[in-house]
Design a protein around this motif. Sequence first.
Motif: not given
Length: 345
Positions: A183, A215-218, A223-224, A226-229, A231
Motif C-alpha cells: 500500500v 494499492i495506491e491511496m489518495p 488510508s482509504d 475502500q481501496q483495500l477491502r 483485496r
Amino acid sequence: MTDLVSVAKLAGVSRATAARAFSDPHLLKESTLQRVLAASDQLGFRPNHIARQLRTQSSTTLGVLLPSLLNPVFAQQLQAMERQARLAGFGLLVATSDYQAEREAAIVEHMLRQRVAGLVLTVADADRSAVLPTLAAAQMPFVLAHNVPQSAGWPSVCVDNRRAMAEATEHLLTLGHCHIGMVTGPVWQSDRAQQRFLGYCDAMQQAGLKPFPLIEMPSHTRSDFQQLRPRLQGANPLTAVICSNDLLAISLMGAAARAGVQVPTQLSIMGFDGIETGEHLSPSLASVVQPSDLLGACAIDMLLQQSSGGPRMLAHHLRLGESIAPAPRSTFVNSRESTCQRTIK
C-alpha cells in the motif's frame, strides 16, 4: 527575450529598482516590490538567482525542501539538521512541497532569492526533476535526502529502500504469508515508494510468487479502506500488507479496526520509517527503521563539505511489532498455498 529593462518599464520603475527587487527586496517599499514582481510574472521573466548567488558573498543560511512536516520522519530529520547546521554557524530556511513536483522550482527559486549558501532537498522524483540539473549546471551546492537518482551521480544520503522493503517482505514470507500486498500513496509523487515497490516485487519473485498490483491511496499519510477491502475478500484474500510509510500503516490499522478486521490475526500490517509513535500503539507497529537523526546530520555535513560522488547509504533494520503474526492457518487449505508454504521454509 524578456529582460529586466522590460520588467522595469512595465512596473514604472528604474532598472536599478527592478534589479533590487530580486537582489535586495527588503530595501524596497512593499507596493514597489509587488509591482515589480507582478510585472515579472506577467512577462515571464525569471532572474538567474543561481548565477547571482555565486557572485555574492557567502551566506550563513541553508535551504531545506521537504515533502511534508506532517510525517514525523521528516520532522525528526529536520530537527537533526537544524542542530547540525547551528553547530557549524548556519541557520535553515525550510519549505514543504506537499509532494507536489510542480511546486519545487518555485520553492527553490524563492530560497535562492534569499541567498542560501546551499540546499538539502527531498524531491518527488530525482530522475525527473527539472530543478536538479539547473542547480548542478550552476554549481550550486545541494544534497538529496532520501532520494537516490538512478541516472545521475548527485550527492545523496538515504537507506537502501529497495533492499529494505525486500527484507520486510521476506520476513512476512517466513511467517507463512503468500498473499502479501503493498500500500502506498500516489506513487508518481515519491521515487522512494517506487524503489520500495521494486523491493517488494524482488522478494515475491524470489519466493516464486507473483507480486500483487500496487494499492495506491489518495494520500501518503491517510488510508482509504475502500481501496483495500476488495483485496481482503474472495477465495485468496490478502493476509498481509506492507505500507510505504508508517503514517499510512497507522491510518490503515485504525481503518481496519473500524471495519471489523482484526490486526494481526486476520491481517498483518507493516510500515516503513520506524517512527516512535508506532511503538506506542496497541498492537505496536512492525516497521523498517531508517535513522532519521543520522540522515539529517549527514545531509548537512555533506552539504557543508560539498561532497560529490553518488549516494551515501545508511543502515536500516527491521523492528518487529505486534501488528504482524503468522499467516492464518486457513491460508493453507489448498495445495497451491501448501506449495507456497514449503517454498518459503
